[in-house]
Design an enzyme around this catalytic site. Structure first.
Site, PDB file in Angstrom:
ATOM      1  N   TYR A 102      32.477  42.942 -44.758  1.00  0.00           N
ATOM      2  CA  TYR A 102      33.199  41.981 -43.930  1.00  0.00           C
ATOM      3  C   TYR A 102      33.347  40.659 -44.670  1.00  0.00           C
ATOM      4  O   TYR A 102      32.375  40.126 -45.203  1.00  0.00           O
ATOM      5  CB  TYR A 102      32.445  41.749 -42.606  1.00  0.00           C
ATOM      6  N   GLU A 190      40.870  36.878 -42.368  1.00  0.00           N
ATOM      7  CA  GLU A 190      39.790  37.881 -42.303  1.00  0.00           C
ATOM      8  C   GLU A 190      40.177  39.158 -43.039  1.00  0.00           C
ATOM      9  O   GLU A 190      41.304  39.638 -42.916  1.00  0.00           O
ATOM     10  CB  GLU A 190      39.512  38.206 -40.831  1.00  0.00           C
TER      11      GLU A 190
END
Ligand code: GDP
Ligand code: MN
Length: 382
Positions: A102, A190
């Site tokens: 992530y 992201e």
């Protein structure tokens, strides 16, 4: 403002982030020709909607061969994901994933700067990682005056990788992602997941970006991608009419002059156990057409059961406001219960004018809040 994955990926590519070739398709036929043009046996089909969790909802599938691709494309096109209907899919080369990470950059209001967030536990369960094992998420503040120099990016990369070859690939990823975030005034950039492929390459296979609405005026290329929801369209219309309006989903419509008073009114409703349907600051003036426009806005919200009008007469006098309200409601056809509270210059005269009308007139703010909640509850119990 949100954009789709394919749009975020186009921006990623402009900033030299490692995204793979993919093609946006609106029909199954387009998906088939996209598949043929990719020239790989396995292809990934991904729903393009303004919401996350597409994978879990069945909106991301890896197809083996043309038949399966056709099947998945027709399954996903038209699918409903959290209230969004899929009208576009992205068809891309399928990646052989070894591990998922992530990576994101967001504004952290507590730290008062952007932060780089990283986790070795990337992928579809990042929300539960954040909830259950927050220590597995690293947060690195980015000083806006320093940005992301090599040493910081390297230190960050070691949070994800032990292998130096991977660290080396990750460093420009973080730096370019930050450059993109900053130059385009994003509020989020992201990559979830950033993956390491079986052949040891670092790649971004998902891309999510949101942008600061207040900065859109200087990014026409981003603003072009704006696809407002019904709610956003309403807010924009309200803005064009000179109102400041935010829908909040409750049952008590609020019409207030002044942002501070509007906030206080919403607090009062909450205090008495109700829920404001909206924030609405109509600004100064008692102009009946303005009140009519504001009422129309509130009445177009099907959740509204009661309208609470809370006006402070400073330069505008309360008796003028009362006259304006009476005029306005002659033009409106509604049996919605209306609670009105006027305070300030000529408030007594204002209230006097409203006597004998269908309005519920309150003297204090708490009286008005209480009454509105009571009426809303009565309506909902009917
Ligand atoms: P999201 O669920 O909306 O965040 O969509 P993602 O693009 O992140 O995809 C969800 C999951 O699908 C990823 O975590 C991967 O495990 C998987 N996935 C996505 N693209 C590929 C691909 O090209 N190959 C393989 N094998 N899996 C993929
Ligand atoms: Mn994802």
């Amino acid at each position: 403002m949100k954009v789709h994955e394919y749009q975020a990926k186009a921006l990623f590519a402009q900033y030299h982030l490692p995204v793979d070739k993919s093609v946006l398709c609106r029909t199954v036929d387009e998906a088939v020709s996209a598949y043929q043009s990719l020239g790989s046996e396995r292809a990934v089909v991904k729903a393009q909607v303004h919401t996350g969790g597409r994978g879990k909802a069945g909106g991301v599938k890896v197809a083996k061969g043309e038949e399966q691709l056709k099947e998945y494309a027709s399954q996903i096109l038209g699918m409903d994901i959290k209230g969004f209907t899929v009208d576009r899919i992205l068809v891309g080369e399928a990646i052989d994933i070894a591990s998922e990470y992530y990576v994101s950059i967001v504004i952290d209001r507590k730290v008062k700067s952007a932060i780089l967030m990283l986790s070795r536990e990337g992928g579809m369960d990042i929300e539960s990682v954040a909830k259950n094992t927050p220590e597995k998420i690293h947060k690195i503040p980015i000083d806006p005056l320093i940005g992301m120099p090599d040493y910081l990016a390297r230190e960050a990369a070691f949070c994800l990788f032990d292998d130096k070859a991977l660290v080396k690939q990750a460093v420009p990823v973080f730096q370019n992602l930050y450059r993109l975030f900053k130059e385009k005034d994003a509020s989020l950039a992201e990559i979830n997941p950033l993956v390491v492929t079986k052949s040891g390459e670092v790649k971004a296979i998902d891309a999510k970006m949101t942008f600061d609405n207040n900065a859109l005026y200087r990014h026409p290329d981003v603003f072009e991608l704006f696809e407002p929801t019904a709610e956003e369209r309403k807010e924009q219309d309200a803005k064009d009419k000179g109102f400041s309006y935010v829908n909040l989903g409750g049952e008590i419509g609020c019409m207030v002059n002044g942002a501070g008073l509007a906030m206080a009114t919403m607090d009062m409703i909450k205090l008495y156990g109700g829920n404001p349907a909206n924030f609405l600051d109509i600004g100064g003036s008692s102009n009946p057409t303005k009140i009519v426009e504001a009422m129309k806005l509130l009445l177009s919200d099907s959740h509204v059961r009661v309208v609470l009008i809370n006006i402070f007469g400073g330069i505008t006098r309360c008796d003028d406001v009362a006259k304006g309200l009476i005029e306005a409601f002659k033009m409106l056809d509604t049996d919605m219960p209306i609670v009105i509270r006027l305070t300030g210059t000529n408030e007594a005269e204002g209230r006097e004018l409203l006597k004998g009308t269908k309005f519920h007139v309150a003297k204090t703010m708490s009286e008005a809040g209480k009454k509105a909640v009571e009426l809303a509850q009565q309506c909902m119990n009917k």
